[in-house]
Scaffold this active site. Structure first.
Site, PDB file in Angstrom:
ATOM      1  N   SER A 276       0.844  -1.195   0.000  1.00 63.32           N
ATOM      2  CA  SER A 276       0.000   0.000   0.000  1.00 63.32           C
ATOM      3  C   SER A 276       0.879   1.245   0.000  1.00 63.32           C
ATOM      4  O   SER A 276       2.020   1.219   0.487  1.00 63.32           O
ATOM      5  CB  SER A 276      -0.982   0.013   1.176  1.00 63.32           C
ATOM      6  OG  SER A 276      -0.290   0.085   2.396  1.00 63.32           O
ATOM      7  N   GLU A 277       0.331   2.329  -0.561  1.00 62.94           N
ATOM      8  CA  GLU A 277       1.098   3.558  -0.775  1.00 62.94           C
ATOM      9  C   GLU A 277       1.754   4.083   0.494  1.00 62.94           C
ATOM     10  O   GLU A 277       2.817   4.704   0.446  1.00 62.94           O
ATOM     11  CB  GLU A 277       0.189   4.659  -1.354  1.00 62.94           C
ATOM     12  CG  GLU A 277      -0.222   4.433  -2.792  1.00 62.94           C
ATOM     13  CD  GLU A 277      -1.544   3.706  -2.915  1.00 62.94           C
ATOM     14  OE1 GLU A 277      -1.729   2.656  -2.270  1.00 62.94           O
ATOM     15  OE2 GLU A 277      -2.397   4.185  -3.676  1.00 62.94           O
ATOM     16  N   ASN A 278       1.086   3.857   1.646  1.00 61.71           N
ATOM     17  CA  ASN A 278       1.636   4.376   2.895  1.00 61.71           C
ATOM     18  C   ASN A 278       2.739   3.490   3.462  1.00 61.71           C
ATOM     19  O   ASN A 278       3.133   3.660   4.610  1.00 61.71           O
ATOM     20  CB  ASN A 278       0.522   4.590   3.922  1.00 61.71           C
ATOM     21  CG  ASN A 278      -0.317   3.351   4.152  1.00 61.71           C
ATOM     22  OD1 ASN A 278      -0.431   2.503   3.272  1.00 61.71           O
ATOM     23  ND2 ASN A 278      -0.895   3.236   5.314  1.00 61.71           N
TER      24      ASN A 278
END
Lengths: 226, 232
Positions: free
Chosen positions: A50-52
């Site tokens: 995930s991007e985070n």
């Protein structure tokens, strides 16, 4: 237009998830694409990114297992799988730009037969919502799109050319809609699987782009063959 | 070593002048420096420029949107300037639509890398993101080894607002899970870095050097979140 049942969202996402290969790094967009993680094939080991900066997270966390410090790109609390690794945001996108993400699944307003797609801005409204979509679209090895085949007004979303500002040019490989599964080929959209009860001619009637009918066209697959 | 601990958030933000540029970390409601933002709201600095993943959410929690709604922010750099769904119009998006605030929408990876470039002394960088889209129009582009790239510049800031899991009195920081997000790059990019800490601030020497995510040399001010502070 015939009032026949269309595919539900979960089977649409299941169908894309069947294409994931063992060992792939998978990034799921916010919203409908998240449903892909519900389709589990035990012989495939996938790494969800995930991007985070969570690399190797697990399914959505039930309340008793939720950890307030662990969320996916949609801010939903997820579980930690053994082997989870965390990086900061700049490193997370370094991984994306390097091309390590094997597939990204996103929603879209429109997809075109040349592999363009649009999902970040509607010109009649001010501003846009990009999030990580442009980085992922430009750099992932494969872009899969899930969307409803037609607009609320019944207009087509599988187009010859996008009418909205695009997210990335020529990147889409596979599209699932509530009417079928479409491969984006150099010649255009190839209808590979159709929703039960829908004929290619009926699907074409809801589509602006000219569909190529696969020689081995078949009914939509709901589960992978065991 | 210098002790950078402040007793209250109000003391830690008291000198932020009008017109400052701030970065505020956090993603998906995690790692958001809510106590610092609340203090900046009380302090009342105006004409601020904000750099953050988004301009706040619809929930009642304190975030960048709190400063925006209070009219303290004149411009945002962020990855979302429109509602992701018609039902999700935040105060920021409403003000942007009414031309009450300026904003620049930036792809999230480019946003993170522009902050990292500021932290790393990089003058500019080429990224493949936005090639072939309207966001690349007017920007310098270059083909390198057969692939097109767009030139992007660093984003600098006067202040970074940071939330950490652990810290020592010198400002060495440790984050937990996806609390990390934008926090390390922002902590390293700004001129003055202000940190809220979820655990007791420990004496120097107590954190394992191999587990420090941000070295204390980047950090200026630390405040332990009090029991009656904002936790989630």
């Amino acid at each position: 237009m015939p009032e026949k049942p269309r595919l539900e969202r979960q089977p649409m996402c299941d169908r894309l998830a069947m294409e994931f290969q063992d060992g792939w790094i998978v990034n799921l967009g916010v919203g409908m694409p998240t449903l892909c993680s519900n389709y589990v094939e035990p012989h495939k080991s996938l790494v969800f990114h995930s991007e985070n900066g969570a690399i190797g997270y697990g399914p959505l966390a039930p309340p008793e297992k939720a950890d307030r410090h662990l969320v996916n790109a949609g801010g939903q609390q997820v579980t930690a799988l053994p082997g989870l690794a965390i990086v900061h945001h700049a490193d997370s996108f370094a991984l994306i730009r390097k091309g390590m993400v094997d597939v990204t699944v996103m929603g879209a307003y429109e997809v075109a037969e040349n592999g363009d797609f649009a999902n970040w801005r509607i010109p009649t409204r001010k501003g846009g919502g990009i999030g990580g979509a442009m980085d992922l679209a430009a750099c992932a090895k494969r872009v899969f799109i899930t969307l409803e085949h037609t607009t609320k007004e019944g207009g087509p979303r599988l187009l010859k050319r996008c009418t909205l500002p695009i997210t990335a040019p020529g990147v889409v490989k596979l599209v699932v809609t509530d009417l079928g599964l479409f491969e984006v080929t150099p010649e255009g959209f190839k209808l590979r699987e159709h929703a039960p009860g829908w004929t290619p001619a009926e699907i074409q009637a809801c589509t602006e782009a000219r569909l190529i009918i696969a020689d081995d066209l078949r009914e939509f697959r709901f589960r992978a063959r065991a | 070593m210098k002790n950078k601990t402040y007793q209250t958030f109000d003391e830690a933000v008291v000198d932020i002048p009008d017109g400052s540029v701030f970065m505020s970390a956090g993603f998906g409601g995690v790692g958001v420096p809510r106590n610092i933002l609340a203090a900046v709201g009380r302090q009342g600095a105006k004409n601020l420029t904000g750099i953050s993943n988004n301009g706040g959410t619809l929930d009642a929690k304190v975030d960048v949107g709190t400063l925006i709604a209070a009219g303290q922010v004149k411009k945002m750099y962020c990855a979302f300037t429109a509602a992701t769904h018609p039902s999700q119009v935040t105060p920021f998006v409403r003000m942007y639509n009414n031309n009450e605030i300026d904003a620049e929408v930036i792809p999230q990876g480019t946003l993170a890398e522009r902050i990292r470039a500021a932290a790393a002394g990089i003058g500019a960088f080429y990224t493949p993101t936005t090639v072939g889209t309207e966001l690349a129009v007017g920007k310098e582009q270059r083909e390198i080894n057969g692939r097109r790239y767009v030139l992007e510049y660093p984003l600098h800031a006067d202040y970074a607002f940071i939330r950490a899991w652990k810290a020592d009195t010198f400002g060495n920081l440790v984050f937990r899970l996806t609390q990390r997000n934008f926090n390390p790059v922002m902590a390293m990019a700004a001129r003055i870095t202000i940190v809220e800490v979820e655990n007791d601030i420990v004496p120097v020497g107590e954190l394992d050097p191999d587990h420090v995510h941000v070295p204390g040399v980047y950090v200026d001010r630390l405040v332990r979140i009090p029991p009656d502070g904002i936790w989630d």
